[in-house]
Design an enzyme around this catalytic site. Structure first.
Site, PDB file in Angstrom:
ATOM      1  CB  SER A 159       1.594   6.287  -2.355  1.00  0.00           C
ATOM      2  OG  SER A 159       0.547   6.830  -3.127  1.00  0.00           O
ATOM      3  CG  ASP A 319       3.162   7.364  -5.980  1.00  0.00           C
ATOM      4  OD1 ASP A 319       2.222   8.106  -5.624  1.00  0.00           O
ATOM      5  OD2 ASP A 319       3.033   6.125  -6.099  1.00  0.00           O
ATOM      6  CG  ASP A 321      -0.022   6.039  -7.647  1.00  0.00           C
ATOM      7  OD1 ASP A 321      -0.211   7.082  -6.987  1.00  0.00           O
ATOM      8  OD2 ASP A 321       0.037   4.910  -7.127  1.00  0.00           O
ATOM      9  CB  THR A 394     -10.464  -2.583  -1.866  1.00  0.00           C
ATOM     10  OG1 THR A 394     -11.811  -2.645  -1.422  1.00  0.00           O
ATOM     11  CG2 THR A 394      -9.975  -1.157  -1.794  1.00  0.00           C
ATOM     12  CE  LYS A 432      -2.980   4.039  -6.601  1.00  0.00           C
ATOM     13  NZ  LYS A 432      -2.764   2.612  -6.302  1.00  0.00           N
TER      14      LYS A 432
END
Length: 620
Positions: A159, A319, A321, A394, A432
């Site tokens: 990410s 990435d 997202d 979370t 996401k």
């Protein structure tokens, strides 16, 4: 061992680990690194990288690349995938071979190779594999899981982590990230399948000669963007707008996919940021490739936007997202929206578009979600508009799986978000998705612009209607997990004078939490790590217990909320705080901000004590 040296570490467990590594690892670079450490007698380093294995959790794996069991490398990828295969086979049996898995990768160093090695493991077991031939955004993997009805998905990505890191992210057959108990089950299977099956598994070209391998890229490119049209409601406005956008993928995979997204909505093509538009695993223009950091990452975007007359900046992380948004204000400065603010705008837009088309809908069957550390603005909107709202633990693993449950119950889920600039608009992807969110927010901006309103102005309009919500979120870096554990232990045994009147007591476990923070009175405590919630008569938290990480929430008499937690993917202690007003009568926003800033300052002084604990601030 392969060395002629006869020395040993004096630790039989370490000696076995060294022996196994040198026998199993066929990557020349990492093999030679371990061999050299062994020959030099550097057993402390060998202990660190061989005996401290990466923990496989709900976020999969994420760590620095390099030699050893504590790092991302060829051997640990093969071992992880062998364990994952065994766990999947236990759950799905021979259906696994027919339905298969889908694997994607980003543009980081080694991502393509790691994906091919993972594919090798499944192909050698006779499992069908959908392996993308090109770099893709992370959302294309969970989307592909559902499209092809595979048993699982793997995305090789770290990410927005620094360039030296990589990761291995796992999705279940519903297209959502895994949740317990899958993580512990996979972790156990990894430990039971550490020895690579055969030499073929090391050849990253092996899988490409197999009839079991399929490239899903073209099929997904077609259907993903066709499905994306479901969220385009104002094509004529998009075609005629004078509003202009600048976009950056921050050296990641996003450019081609973002362009296709804008084309799908008939939006005017954005201006590129030349220095950041193409994949660069070195992330050469930024210290951290995370647009959540704000202006430091968006500096070049602002320069491009200023030069080209663009008023709105859109940025994906590497990435693609996540989505960051900035808007030029009338006084010339740039406002970088927080994740909570973008979530407010997208949540309102989702409701506005839905209820305009479905005025007679049963509002109670329509849902929006956010993570429990995010702003509760959607709850405030729901209380006025009549739709349903839920918060989750979370991470999108929880929101994605809860969305799946709600949809299967016949509910409509419009939107979910987390404050860390993660947004799930609709449910084409149960994670996401920065590629879809960017065009949705762009269309929203175009419609507002056609009415003489900016995103910033509309945000304030929403606060005026539903109540002011101000947040103060940040983090400290902590490389010492023991000091982090001690800080949380202190919070759970905060009052050392044995005066119970100064503590909120968890009678079941004997923990004693602070009842006051500076001048602020604490009215309730929720400790997700232990399952305690003082707000309920039975003292039990409603959200699932998460013992693998620390997370404590403080509820204050002034209606503010403060949560402190450890990160699952980075060496950070994060804090999240919010204070809510009451509609137009909530008072000045500046007063709420000042009050919340004072509360956070008290927390930093009392809880973190950075000088004593050695924590580093986010600016370090």
């Amino acid at each position: 061992m392969t060395s002629t040296s006869q020395q040993t570490s004096g630790n039989s467990v370490l000696d076995i680990a060294i022996k196994n590594w040198l026998e199993w690892d066929k990557n020349v670079t990492s093999h030679q690194h371990i061999q050299k450490l062994y020959e030099d007698g550097n057993f402390n380093e060998l202990d660190n990288i061989l005996l401290k294995r990466m923990e496989f959790g709900t976020a999969g794996l994420r760590a620095e690349m390099g030699a050893g069991n504590s790092k991302m490398n060829d051997l640990t990828i093969i071992q992880t995938t062998q364990g994952f295969y065994e766990y999947l086979f236990k759950r799905f049996g021979n259906d696994l071979k027919e339905k298969g898995v889908i694997i994607g990768f980003d543009s980081r160093h080694n991502s393509r190779r790691f994906a091919a090695l993972a594919a090798n493991v499944f192909v050698l077991k006779g499992v069908k594999v959908y392996l993308y031939s090109k770099i893709v955004p992370t959302p294309f993997v969970p989307y592909g899981v559902v499209k092809f009805q595979t048993c699982a998905g793997i995305m090789v990505t770290a990410s927005h982590n620094p360039k030296q890191d990589n990761g291995y992210k796992v999705y279940w057959d519903n297209g959502a990230q895994i949740i317990p108990p899958h993580d512990s089950g996979i972790a156990q299977c990894i430990l039971e399948n550490l020895q690579p099956a055969c030499k073929k598994v090391w050849n990253d070209e092996f899988c490409h000669s197999s009839s079991l391998l399929t490239d899903p890229f073209d099929d997904v490119m077609g259907s993903y963007y066709e499905d994306l049209t479901d969220y385009c409601h104002h094509r004529s406005v998009n075609q005629s707008t004078s509003l202009r956008f600048t976009y950056t993928p921050v050296h990641g995979v996003g450019l081609d996919f973002a362009r296709r997204s804008f084309q799908t909505f008939d939006l005017p093509m954005f201006e590129d940021v030349p220095e950041q538009m193409y994949p660069d695993p070195e992330f050469s223009t930024v210290k951290y490739p995370n647009p959540e950091e704000g202006k430091g990452v968006l500096t070049l975007s602002m320069r491009t936007a200023d030069a080209t007359g663009c008023r709105v900046i859109l940025a994906n992380d590497p990435d693609a997202d996540r989505l960051a948004v900035a808007e030029k204000q009338k006084d010339g400065h740039w406002k970088v929206f927080t994740g909570n603010e973008i979530g407010t705008l997208l949540g309102w837009w989702a409701w506005h578009c839905y209820i305009s088309k479905n005025p007679d809908a049963d509002r109670s069957n329509v849902y929006m979600l956010s993570s429990t550390v995010s702003s509760m603005i959607l709850q405030s909107v729901a209380s006025v508009e009549g739709f349903s709202f839920e918060d989750t633990l979370t991470g999108f693993k929880w929101m994605g799986n809860r969305t799946d449950e709600l949809v299967k119950q016949g509910k409509t889920v419009l939107f979910a978000f987390e404050e860390a600039i993660g947004f799930m608009y609709g449910n084409n992807v149960l994670d996401k998705d920065g590629v879809s969110a960017m065009s949705v927010i762009a269309e929203c901006a175009c419609v507002l612009d056609s009415k003489g309103c900016t995103l910033s102005e509309q945000l304030q309009n929403l606060y005026d209607k539903y109540g002011e919500h101000v947040s103060n979120n940040s983090y400290y870096i902590s490389h010492d997990s023991q000091k982090t554990d001690l800080m949380f232990a202190r919070l759970r045994n905060y009052c050392d004078d044995n005066n119970n009147s100064n503590a909120i007591i968890d009678k079941e476990r004997g923990n004693r939490y602070p009842k006051k923070l500076g001048r602020f009175d604490v009215s309730g405590i929720r400790d997700i790590t232990t399952g305690f919630d003082s707000r309920f008569d039975d003292g039990k938290a409603v959200l699932p217990v998460s013992p693998g990480s620390h997370m404590i929430t403080f509820y204050f008499a002034n209606e503010s909320v403060l949560t402190i937690r450890t990160s699952g993917t980075e060496p950070k202690i994060k804090y999240y705080s919010e204070m809510r007003g009451k509609g137009a009568a909530s008072g000045k926003r500046s007063d709420l901000i000042s009050e919340l800033d004072q509360l956070v300052a008290s927390m930093r002084d009392d809880f973190y004590q950075p000088e004593r604990n050695g924590f580093l601030s986010r600016s370090t």
